[in-house]
Design a protein around this motif. Structure first.
Motif, PDB file in Angstrom:
ATOM      1  N   ILE A  24       1.115  -1.140   0.136  1.00  0.00           N
ATOM      2  CA  ILE A  24      -0.088  -0.093   0.072  1.00  0.00           C
ATOM      3  C   ILE A  24       0.870   1.157  -0.050  1.00  0.00           C
ATOM      4  CG2 ILE A  24      -2.007  -0.997   1.093  1.00  0.00           C
ATOM      5  CD1 ILE A  24      -1.159   0.037   3.831  1.00  0.00           C
ATOM      6  N   PRO A  25       0.422   2.548  -0.544  1.00  0.00           N
ATOM      7  CA  PRO A  25       1.333   3.492  -0.684  1.00  0.00           C
ATOM      8  C   PRO A  25       1.606   3.895   0.843  1.00  0.00           C
ATOM      9  CG  PRO A  25      -0.779   3.926  -1.748  1.00  0.00           C
ATOM     10  CD  PRO A  25      -1.114   2.536  -0.986  1.00  0.00           C
ATOM     11  N   ILE A  26       2.890   4.598   0.985  1.00  0.00           N
ATOM     12  CA  ILE A  26       3.087   5.023   2.384  1.00  0.00           C
ATOM     13  C   ILE A  26       2.707   6.461   2.539  1.00  0.00           C
ATOM     14  CG2 ILE A  26       5.293   5.716   3.542  1.00  0.00           C
ATOM     15  CD1 ILE A  26       6.766   3.716   1.920  1.00  0.00           C
ATOM     16  N   PRO A  27       1.806   6.722   3.598  1.00  0.00           N
ATOM     17  CA  PRO A  27       1.479   8.016   3.600  1.00  0.00           C
ATOM     18  C   PRO A  27       2.583   8.921   4.153  1.00  0.00           C
ATOM     19  CG  PRO A  27       0.745   6.304   5.592  1.00  0.00           C
ATOM     20  CD  PRO A  27       1.650   5.763   4.564  1.00  0.00           C
ATOM     21  N   CYS A  28       2.300  10.342   3.891  1.00  0.00           N
ATOM     22  CA  CYS A  28       3.389  11.261   4.388  1.00  0.00           C
ATOM     23  C   CYS A  28       3.099  11.596   6.018  1.00  0.00           C
ATOM     24  CB  CYS A  28       3.042  12.466   3.409  1.00  0.00           C
ATOM     25  SG  CYS A  28       4.143  13.730   4.174  1.00  0.00           S
ATOM     26  N   ARG A  86      14.019  26.346 -10.633  1.00  0.00           N
ATOM     27  CA  ARG A  86      14.015  25.407 -11.714  1.00  0.00           C
ATOM     28  C   ARG A  86      15.419  25.806 -12.503  1.00  0.00           C
ATOM     29  NH1 ARG A  86       9.376  24.687 -14.446  1.00  0.00           N
ATOM     30  NH2 ARG A  86       9.941  26.411 -15.781  1.00  0.00           N
ATOM     31  N   ARG A 239      22.300  13.883 -10.649  1.00  0.00           N
ATOM     32  CA  ARG A 239      22.032  13.271 -12.298  1.00  0.00           C
ATOM     33  C   ARG A 239      22.017  11.866 -12.082  1.00  0.00           C
ATOM     34  NH1 ARG A 239      25.908  15.819 -16.260  1.00  0.00           N
ATOM     35  NH2 ARG A 239      24.468  15.066 -17.729  1.00  0.00           N
ATOM     36  N   HIS A 242      18.419  10.925 -10.209  1.00  0.00           N
ATOM     37  CA  HIS A 242      17.463  10.749 -11.428  1.00  0.00           C
ATOM     38  C   HIS A 242      17.936   9.774 -12.461  1.00  0.00           C
ATOM     39  CE1 HIS A 242      14.521  13.517  -9.822  1.00  0.00           C
ATOM     40  NE2 HIS A 242      15.058  14.231  -9.445  1.00  0.00           N
ATOM     41  N   LYS A 243      17.826   8.714 -12.510  1.00  0.00           N
ATOM     42  CA  LYS A 243      18.723   7.735 -13.105  1.00  0.00           C
ATOM     43  C   LYS A 243      18.810   8.068 -14.512  1.00  0.00           C
ATOM     44  CE  LYS A 243      18.366   3.376 -10.707  1.00  0.00           C
ATOM     45  NZ  LYS A 243      17.956   2.014 -10.601  1.00  0.00           N
ATOM     46  N   ILE A 273      12.797   8.926   1.982  1.00  0.00           N
ATOM     47  CA  ILE A 273      11.900  10.141   1.943  1.00  0.00           C
ATOM     48  C   ILE A 273      12.707  11.520   2.207  1.00  0.00           C
ATOM     49  CG2 ILE A 273       9.739  11.220   2.598  1.00  0.00           C
ATOM     50  CD1 ILE A 273       8.719   8.432   3.620  1.00  0.00           C
ATOM     51  N   TYR A 274      12.846  12.443   1.325  1.00  0.00           N
ATOM     52  CA  TYR A 274      13.643  13.548   1.549  1.00  0.00           C
ATOM     53  C   TYR A 274      12.811  14.829   1.087  1.00  0.00           C
ATOM     54  CZ  TYR A 274      14.487  12.566  -3.597  1.00  0.00           C
ATOM     55  OH  TYR A 274      14.457  12.309  -4.706  1.00  0.00           O
ATOM     56  N   LYS A 280       8.041  16.923  -0.569  1.00  0.00           N
ATOM     57  CA  LYS A 280       8.846  15.587  -0.093  1.00  0.00           C
ATOM     58  C   LYS A 280       8.933  14.395  -1.190  1.00  0.00           C
ATOM     59  CE  LYS A 280       7.749  16.319   4.659  1.00  0.00           C
ATOM     60  NZ  LYS A 280       7.226  15.767   6.014  1.00  0.00           N
ATOM     61  N   THR A 281       9.724  13.993  -1.383  1.00  0.00           N
ATOM     62  CA  THR A 281       9.945  12.767  -2.467  1.00  0.00           C
ATOM     63  C   THR A 281      10.129  11.414  -1.751  1.00  0.00           C
ATOM     64  OG1 THR A 281      10.545  14.345  -3.935  1.00  0.00           O
ATOM     65  CG2 THR A 281      11.236  12.099  -4.478  1.00  0.00           C
ATOM     66  N   LEU A 282       9.331  10.427  -2.278  1.00  0.00           N
ATOM     67  CA  LEU A 282       9.842   9.040  -1.826  1.00  0.00           C
ATOM     68  C   LEU A 282      10.556   8.422  -3.089  1.00  0.00           C
ATOM     69  CD1 LEU A 282       7.830   6.535  -0.007  1.00  0.00           C
ATOM     70  CD2 LEU A 282       8.763   5.612  -2.127  1.00  0.00           C
ATOM     71  N   ARG A 283      11.878   7.746  -2.782  1.00  0.00           N
ATOM     72  CA  ARG A 283      12.525   7.146  -3.748  1.00  0.00           C
ATOM     73  C   ARG A 283      13.088   5.898  -3.341  1.00  0.00           C
ATOM     74  NH1 ARG A 283      14.111   5.977  -8.282  1.00  0.00           N
ATOM     75  NH2 ARG A 283      15.825   7.047  -9.716  1.00  0.00           N
TER      76      ARG A 283
END
Lengths: 303, 202
Positions: A24-28, A86, A239, A242-243, A273-274, A280-283
């Motif tokens: 299941i998705p990880i909640p923030c 950006r 770089r 972000h593969k 999670i950063y 915030k991003t989960l990678r």
């Protein structure tokens, strides 16, 4: 406070494991600042909300007062949204500001208003007196995403880049239009740690360098251990994060700062999670890949 | 004598390679018109899917088999890597309410033209938020071994844009200031589509 931090850390560590196992998705989970802050968000909100109008500042001709006020209020209310722009080299300043807004939001707000109204300001032992070039540029940066309409962030990032200098800025000391994307604004690892030490009320334990990975044994174990001690900032090669295997030549140098909020491992898969770039991003990455991308690990603990 | 001739041929080939590598790539809007149908399908499919669930999609390997899917939610951005034939891809799409049939269609279009990345960018004119669709393509034919700039970038706008007499994209009609995206100047293909050549695909 320490107990609350430990509790939230345990939740952060275990919840992703359970979620991954169940598919299941990880909640923030809201990230709590683990130390007693220098000032509280409520104090900062009360301060900024007491200001209803600003007149144009002769020091900052490119800044629209209403937009500036709105921007400072938004940052104090929602520090997550700090956006370094950006294509700019402001990510180090963005990470620093995100931490500052958690440690001393009132100090941040006062500093920005003082800079706006007087064209110079002091914070602790640091005295900011931005150059005329920076004053002319603030509020005029465009095509940087939401930073376009955030003049307070533009002013603050430009002031930081103008004030703090590292070896990467040696040949570009003076701001010229477009330098927000160039070495003028670049933040090497030592400079970042120095800025954190000077602007935040924390001690910084830093391992790593601009060109060499830190020799800390198992990178995951070391980071997880440091997460238990304080706030961890990672200096990474974005770089690779972000593969992209399309490039013939991939430079093995770090280019990006992220504030780590959680790190867990299931078998060989590491879930990070950063915070970076206004959210915030989960990678999920492999353990060996984590070792490959991390060049600096800074652990901030309260003084 | 034979050695001299061989050396001469090697010299000529070397000079040709060097000249080719230094000449730069002359790509014009011709690329767009050659692949217009597929490029427009990438844009329209992505736009439709994005309205349902914000995301971006990138190919990360030379064989165009691995995709990096970035799903944006209110609280977190999730980044996952998949092999395009993996079942997990569709499962993940379904989990985040992303139309998996549409996503597979988009992947197919992107693979067919070596499109490396499709994303939605925000930009602001007079403090008003607008968005554009950013498409990067890694052309296989027209880049030399030593050239730096090698991605063909297209931007699709919802509204007609303003250009200077050289066909360069402007920030606003009155300002006469170029609108650079990721530091690059963009050129007109038509009122709503621009292109540039870049060293970076994102």
């Amino acid at each position: 406070m320490k107990g609350r931090w430990m509790k939230s850390f345990l939740v952060l560590c275990t919840q992703p494991l359970v979620s991954i196992a169940l598919g299941i998705p990880i909640p923030c989970i809201p990230y709590g600042y683990p130390f007693t802050p220098t000032s509280t968000q409520q104090e900062a909100i009360a301060f900024v909300d007491s200001i209803s109008e600003l007149s144009p500042s002769s020091y900052w001709p490119g800044i629209k007062p209403a937009l500036f006020l709105k921007n400072v209020k938004t940052n104090v209310h929602e520090p997550l949204g700090i956006y370094p722009g950006r294509g700019t080299n402001f990510c180090g300043y963005g990470a620093l500001t995100y931490l500052m807004l958690q440690d001393d939001p009132l100090g941040y707000a006062r500093l920005l208003f003082q800079l706006y109204l007087e064209g110079k300001a002091s914070y602790g032992n640091i005295f900011f007196e931005p150059s005329p070039e920076v004053k002319a540029a603030a509020g005029t940066l465009r095509s940087k995403g939401v930073l376009d309409i955030h003049p307070a962030e533009q002013m603050w990032f430009l002031c930081l880049a103008d004030h703090f200098k590292g070896y990467l800025n040696f040949f570009q000391r003076t701001y010229h239009p477009g330098d927000e994307d160039s070495f003028w604004a670049a933040v090497n690892y030592a400079k970042f740690n120095s800025m954190v030490r000077q602007l935040l009320h924390v001690n910084v334990n830093a391992r790593g360098a601009d060109l060499f990975r830190p020799s800390v044994g198992n990178t995951f174990n070391y980071i997880a251990k440091k997460m238990r001690e304080g706030i961890v900032v990672l200096y990474v090669n974005n770089r690779i994060l972000h593969k992209n295997k399309l490039e013939k030549i991939k430079l093995q140098i770090p280019t990006h700062y992220i504030i780590l909020e959680s790190i867990t491992r299931v078998k060989d898969t590491v879930t990070l999670i950063y915070w970076d770039y206004g959210g915030k991003t989960l990678r999920q990455i492999r353990s060996d890949f984590l070792h490959k991308i991390v060049f600096g690990i800074s652990c901030c603990t309260k003084k | 004598m034979r050695n001299k001739r061989t050396a001469y041929i090697v010299f000529l080939i070397s000079v040709s390679v060097l000249l080719f590598s230094c000449s730069g790539i002359k790509i014009t809007s011709q690329y767009y018109f050659e692949h217009e149908k597929v490029l427009d399908q990438v844009e329209s499919t992505y736009r439709t899917l994005y309205q349902g669930k914000p995301f971006s999609l990138a190919f990360t390997d030379k064989l165009f088999r691995t995709v990096s899917l970035e799903i944006i939610t209110d609280t977190l951005t999730y980044i996952y890597d998949f092999n395009v034939e993996e079942k997990r891809l569709n499962d993940t799409a379904a989990k985040y309410h992303l139309d998996s049939a549409g996503l597979n269609k988009l992947i197919g279009y992107m693979r067919s033209i070596h499109c490396t990345w499709v994303n939605n960018f925000d930009y602001y004119v007079d403090e008003k938020k607008n968005s554009l669709i950013f498409i990067s393509i890694k052309p296989v034919l027209f880049h030399s071994a030593f050239s730096y700039k090698k991605y063909y970038i297209l931007t699709y706008y919802s509204q007609p844009q303003h250009f200077d007499p050289q066909g360069r994209l402007l920030d606003k009609r009155k300002m006469r200031k170029l609108r650079k995206i990721n530091g690059e100047i963009f050129y007109r293909i038509n009122d709503k589509v621009c292109y540039t050549i870049s060293g970076l695909f994102r």
